[in-house]
Scaffold this motif. Structure first.
Motif, PDB file in Angstrom:
ATOM      1  N   LYS A  58      39.952  40.159  35.305  1.00 20.35           N
ATOM      2  CA  LYS A  58      40.901  39.473  36.194  1.00 20.35           C
ATOM      3  C   LYS A  58      41.355  38.138  35.619  1.00 20.35           C
ATOM      4  N   TYR A  59      41.148  37.923  34.355  1.00 18.99           N
ATOM      5  CA  TYR A  59      41.570  36.678  33.709  1.00 18.99           C
ATOM      6  C   TYR A  59      43.095  36.526  33.808  1.00 18.99           C
ATOM      7  N   PRO A  60      43.629  35.391  34.254  1.00 21.76           N
ATOM      8  CA  PRO A  60      42.986  34.102  34.543  1.00 21.76           C
ATOM      9  C   PRO A  60      42.668  33.861  36.010  1.00 21.76           C
ATOM     10  N   MET A  61      42.579  34.890  36.811  1.00 18.20           N
ATOM     11  CA  MET A  61      42.232  34.744  38.226  1.00 18.20           C
ATOM     12  C   MET A  61      40.800  35.182  38.462  1.00 18.20           C
ATOM     13  N   ASP A  62      39.941  34.895  37.493  1.00 16.91           N
ATOM     14  CA  ASP A  62      38.571  35.400  37.525  1.00 16.91           C
ATOM     15  C   ASP A  62      37.606  34.340  38.024  1.00 16.91           C
ATOM     16  N   LYS A  70      35.023  29.048  39.175  1.00 14.56           N
ATOM     17  CA  LYS A  70      36.339  29.631  39.461  1.00 14.56           C
ATOM     18  C   LYS A  70      37.371  28.962  38.577  1.00 14.56           C
ATOM     19  N   ARG A  71      38.169  29.776  37.918  1.00 16.85           N
ATOM     20  CA  ARG A  71      39.159  29.251  36.985  1.00 16.85           C
ATOM     21  C   ARG A  71      40.380  28.706  37.740  1.00 16.85           C
ATOM     22  N   ASN A 130      38.745  45.236  22.886  1.00 15.60           N
ATOM     23  CA  ASN A 130      39.559  46.260  23.519  1.00 15.60           C
ATOM     24  C   ASN A 130      38.983  46.713  24.857  1.00 15.60           C
ATOM     25  N   CYS A 131      37.755  46.298  25.149  1.00  9.52           N
ATOM     26  CA  CYS A 131      37.139  46.750  26.390  1.00  9.52           C
ATOM     27  C   CYS A 131      37.706  46.023  27.608  1.00  9.52           C
ATOM     28  N   PHE A 132      38.405  44.922  27.407  1.00  8.26           N
ATOM     29  CA  PHE A 132      38.956  44.159  28.523  1.00  8.26           C
ATOM     30  C   PHE A 132      40.472  44.327  28.560  1.00  8.26           C
ATOM     31  N   ILE A 133      40.956  44.896  29.652  1.00  4.88           N
ATOM     32  CA  ILE A 133      42.393  44.883  29.941  1.00  4.88           C
ATOM     33  C   ILE A 133      42.582  43.809  30.996  1.00  4.88           C
ATOM     34  N   LYS A 134      42.999  42.658  30.562  1.00  3.42           N
ATOM     35  CA  LYS A 134      43.016  41.482  31.429  1.00  3.42           C
ATOM     36  C   LYS A 134      44.269  41.472  32.293  1.00  3.42           C
ATOM     37  N   ALA A 135      44.176  40.710  33.386  1.00  5.12           N
ATOM     38  CA  ALA A 135      45.294  40.623  34.329  1.00  5.12           C
ATOM     39  C   ALA A 135      46.514  40.013  33.667  1.00  5.12           C
ATOM     40  N   ILE A 136      46.320  39.039  32.821  1.00  3.69           N
ATOM     41  CA  ILE A 136      47.470  38.422  32.156  1.00  3.69           C
ATOM     42  C   ILE A 136      48.121  39.399  31.184  1.00  3.69           C
ATOM     43  N   ASP A 137      47.332  40.279  30.580  1.00  6.93           N
ATOM     44  CA  ASP A 137      47.914  41.299  29.700  1.00  6.93           C
ATOM     45  C   ASP A 137      48.778  42.275  30.481  1.00  6.93           C
ATOM     46  N   ILE A 182      56.979  45.054  42.245  1.00  5.87           N
ATOM     47  CA  ILE A 182      55.821  45.119  41.353  1.00  5.87           C
ATOM     48  C   ILE A 182      55.042  43.810  41.381  1.00  5.87           C
ATOM     49  N   ASN A 183      55.722  42.665  41.478  1.00 10.67           N
ATOM     50  CA  ASN A 183      55.033  41.385  41.561  1.00 10.67           C
ATOM     51  C   ASN A 183      54.203  41.261  42.828  1.00 10.67           C
ATOM     52  N   VAL A 184      54.740  41.768  43.924  1.00  9.62           N
ATOM     53  CA  VAL A 184      53.979  41.712  45.175  1.00  9.62           C
ATOM     54  C   VAL A 184      52.676  42.501  45.045  1.00  9.62           C
ATOM     55  N   PHE A 185      52.757  43.707  44.515  1.00  2.00           N
ATOM     56  CA  PHE A 185      51.552  44.518  44.335  1.00  2.00           C
ATOM     57  C   PHE A 185      50.583  43.849  43.347  1.00  2.00           C
ATOM     58  N   TYR A 186      51.112  43.255  42.311  1.00  2.00           N
ATOM     59  CA  TYR A 186      50.260  42.640  41.279  1.00  2.00           C
ATOM     60  C   TYR A 186      49.449  41.484  41.856  1.00  2.00           C
ATOM     61  N   TRP A 187      50.113  40.542  42.519  1.00  2.00           N
ATOM     62  CA  TRP A 187      49.422  39.366  43.003  1.00  2.00           C
ATOM     63  C   TRP A 187      48.481  39.690  44.152  1.00  2.00           C
ATOM     64  N   VAL A 188      48.860  40.619  45.004  1.00  2.00           N
ATOM     65  CA  VAL A 188      47.954  40.991  46.102  1.00  2.00           C
ATOM     66  C   VAL A 188      46.684  41.643  45.548  1.00  2.00           C
ATOM     67  N   TYR A 189      46.823  42.500  44.565  1.00  2.00           N
ATOM     68  CA  TYR A 189      45.656  43.200  44.017  1.00  2.00           C
ATOM     69  C   TYR A 189      44.706  42.240  43.311  1.00  2.00           C
ATOM     70  N   TYR A 190      45.205  41.390  42.443  1.00  2.00           N
ATOM     71  CA  TYR A 190      44.320  40.545  41.639  1.00  2.00           C
ATOM     72  C   TYR A 190      43.803  39.321  42.393  1.00  2.00           C
ATOM     73  N   LEU A 191      44.459  38.948  43.490  1.00  2.00           N
ATOM     74  CA  LEU A 191      43.985  37.798  44.241  1.00  2.00           C
ATOM     75  C   LEU A 191      43.043  38.167  45.378  1.00  2.00           C
ATOM     76  N   TYR A 192      43.193  39.348  45.935  1.00  2.00           N
ATOM     77  CA  TYR A 192      42.425  39.711  47.122  1.00  2.00           C
ATOM     78  C   TYR A 192      41.538  40.931  46.933  1.00  2.00           C
ATOM     79  N   PHE A 193      41.569  41.571  45.814  1.00  2.00           N
ATOM     80  CA  PHE A 193      40.730  42.758  45.601  1.00  2.00           C
ATOM     81  C   PHE A 193      39.861  42.591  44.363  1.00  2.00           C
TER      82      PHE A 193
END
Length: 554
Positions: free
Chosen positions: A275-279, A348-349, A409-416, A543-554
């Motif tokens: 979840k970087y940078p929301m990790d 918290k970052r 390669n094991c990390f697919i980060k949120a910023i990616d 797509i932005n709405v789904f992205y931010w809701v998922y990484y911020l609240y899930f």
């Protein structure tokens, strides 16, 4: 005379309390006066050699308080004058003439006496310096003696045995102050912190009378037993030693010992960067005993969760300390079970930096790529320039965002994920113009072809209409005859259709494919830009709405 002088010097060198040789002990040179000069010279030489040989022995057994008289030996003229005067007083001359044989002896023995004098003088000076050094070391040793109170405590103390050696484990209390957390590295997955570690235990051997504690120099820790505490996940650590080693030893009357040190350590911290940078990262600091198991030493936090202080005042560059707590556990190894204390803290970052550095520029690049939808399709260089520039800029932004991250390669980060979405929209805008431009060229070619085809079709239609008018009468007659034949052949046609139905199925599939392709046929290519002006922004917002809701609240 020379023989008396030499004997006097030797006597003074041998014994610091020596006095001039008495008359009866001196060599009787006067008895040789008038004798054969050769015999007299030989006799004097023998006497001198005997005296020199006897001179070397007493040097070994000399005492320190007599060495100061060696200085008399360094001034041979004083002794010579002393003994010559004494000879003048005690032994009157038998004649008024000096003895020439004595002068010859003086000349012959002068070099040997000089060498002997230098040798023993250097040896005497060396021994004198050694004596003074021994006195200084003795004085220093007396100055380093501990005070009587500490001597009484340390009497019979064995630092190699732990307290309560035969009466169960010793309890060691821990507390810490976090002075600073210098760096937190995602590449190496570790953090560097400076801490004040304090340990308390009770040693019944250090009890003393009084009401005040004893604060000792930190270097005296080498004389006491201390716990063998170590940091489990430490990569490298060091004890601060400016201006002296940062240690504190304090002993209380009941035998309680306080041992505090200041160390800087780099500790490993496993991080989940999906979840970087929301990790949020949870790191630990683990303290264990290296050699003493739970039967010998017990660890505990002195004040529970309040045993660790200093995190409330820390200000980190990219993180905020949200929570921290302590725990007590045991470490199980092949050699036994060992006490362990664990300090957990959650970081918290701060995402504001990444929003300004990465997210906002990528959004602006996507919006910039949409500008081409409002540019005429005939302006090929302008639209191509916007598309290629935004693609290259987005690629550079993606590469810069990954420089501070581990190449795993094991990390697919949120910023990616977000940068990949933005890159897809920018590349899609470039492809949209390619499709629109292709449809425009294809439509212009169709217009040239349809003009020629329309003229040919009109001529064919006129010819068909003329032939139809001439054959209208004949067709009535033929229809009557055909009606009768149709009755007879209807059954035969049904059989033939059933036979050819299997061959007509591929044709139906092709017809359906053409129908589907007709759905994507754009009658006016200029409408493609109109569709893109609405579909691209709308889909990007969803797509932005789904992205931010998922990484911020899930």
């Amino acid at each position: 005379m020379l023989d008396y002088t030499t004997a006097g010097l030797l006597a003074m060198g041998v014994d610091g309390d020596a006095k001039p040789l008495p008359v009866e002990d001196r060599p009787e040179v006067g008895s040789r006066v008038g004798s054969d000069p050769g015999n007299a010279l030989e006799a004097d030489t023998q006497i001198l050699n005997k005296e020199i040989s006897s001179f070397t022995g007493p040097w070994v057994g000399t005492h320190e308080h007599k060495w100061c008289n060696i200085l008399d030996f360094l001034v041979p003229d004083l002794g010579i004058g002393l003994y010559e005067n004494e000879l003048k007083e005690t032994e009157p001359r038998q004649d008024g003439n000096d003895h020439p044989e004595v002068q010859e002896i003086q000349e012959l023995l002068k070099p040997s006496l000089t060498m002997c004098t230098l040798f023993w003088c250097s040896k005497a000076l060396f021994l004198l310096m050694f004596c003074r050094l021994m006195k200084m070391s003795t004085a220093e040793g007396k100055g380093e003696i501990l005070p009587p109170a500490i001597q009484k405590i340390m009497k019979g103390y064995n630092k190699y045995l732990r307290p309560f050696f035969d009466n169960g484990p010793v309890s060691v209390g821990m507390s810490m102050d976090i002075a600073s957390i210098d760096t937190i590295s995602e590449i190496n997955m570790d953090y560097t912190a400076t801490i004040f570690l304090r340990q308390r235990w009770t040693d019944e051997r250090l009890c003393f009378e009084g009401n005040k504690s004893l604060s000792l120099d930190g270097r005296l820790v080498e004389m006491l037993w201390v716990p063998d505490t170590f940091i489990v996940d430490s990569k490298k650590s060091f004890l601060h030693d400016i201006t002296v080693e940062n240690r504190l030893i304090r002993i209380y009357p009941n035998g309680t010992v306080l041992y505090a040190i200041r160390i800087t350590t780099t500790v490993a911290c496993s991080m989940d960067l999906t979840k970087y940078p929301m990790d949020k990262q949870t790191c630990t600091l683990q303290l264990e005993s290296w050699g003493y198991n739970i039967n010998d030493v017990q660890f505990y936090w002195t004040r529970g969760n309040d045993s660790v202080r200093g995190l409330e005042t820390l200000r980190l560059a990219q993180y905020t300390v949200e929570d921290h707590f302590t725990s007590v556990s045991e470490a199980v190894y092949e050699t036994g079970r060992y006490p362990k204390l664990v300090f957990h803290f959650e970081l918290k970052r701060n995402i504001l930096y990444f929003i300004l550095e990465t997210y906002v520029p990528s959004i602006l690049l996507v919006v910039l790529s949409w500008v081409s939808f409002w540019i005429s399709q005939s302006s090929v260089p302008a639209r191509i320039c916007i598309g290629v520039t935004t693609v290259l800029t987005m690629t550079t932004l993606m590469m810069g965002a990954r420089t501070s991250l581990p190449n795993a390669n094991c990390f697919i980060k949120a910023i990616d994920v977000y940068l990949g979405i933005c890159f897809s929209f920018i590349f899609g805008a470039l492809l949209e113009y390619a499709v629109a431009h292709f449809c425009t060229l294809h439509r212009s070619n169709l217009r040239v072809l349809t003009k020629d085809e329309d003229e040919e079709i009109e001529e064919e239609i006129n010819g068909v209409l003329a032939t139809i008018a001439n054959s209208s009468n004949v067709s009535d007659k033929i229809n009557k005859v055909d009606s009768k034949k149709n009755i007879n052949t209807s059954s035969n046609r049904k059989e033939e259709k059933s036979k050819h139905s299997g061959c007509s199925s591929p044709m139906t599939v092709m017809k359906r494919l053409f129908c589907i392709s007709d759905c994507f046929y754009v009658k006016n290519p200029y409408h493609i830009d109109n569709y893109a002006r609405l579909s691209f922004p709308l889909s990007f917002i969803i797509i932005n709405v789904f992205y931010w809701v998922y990484y911020l609240y899930f």
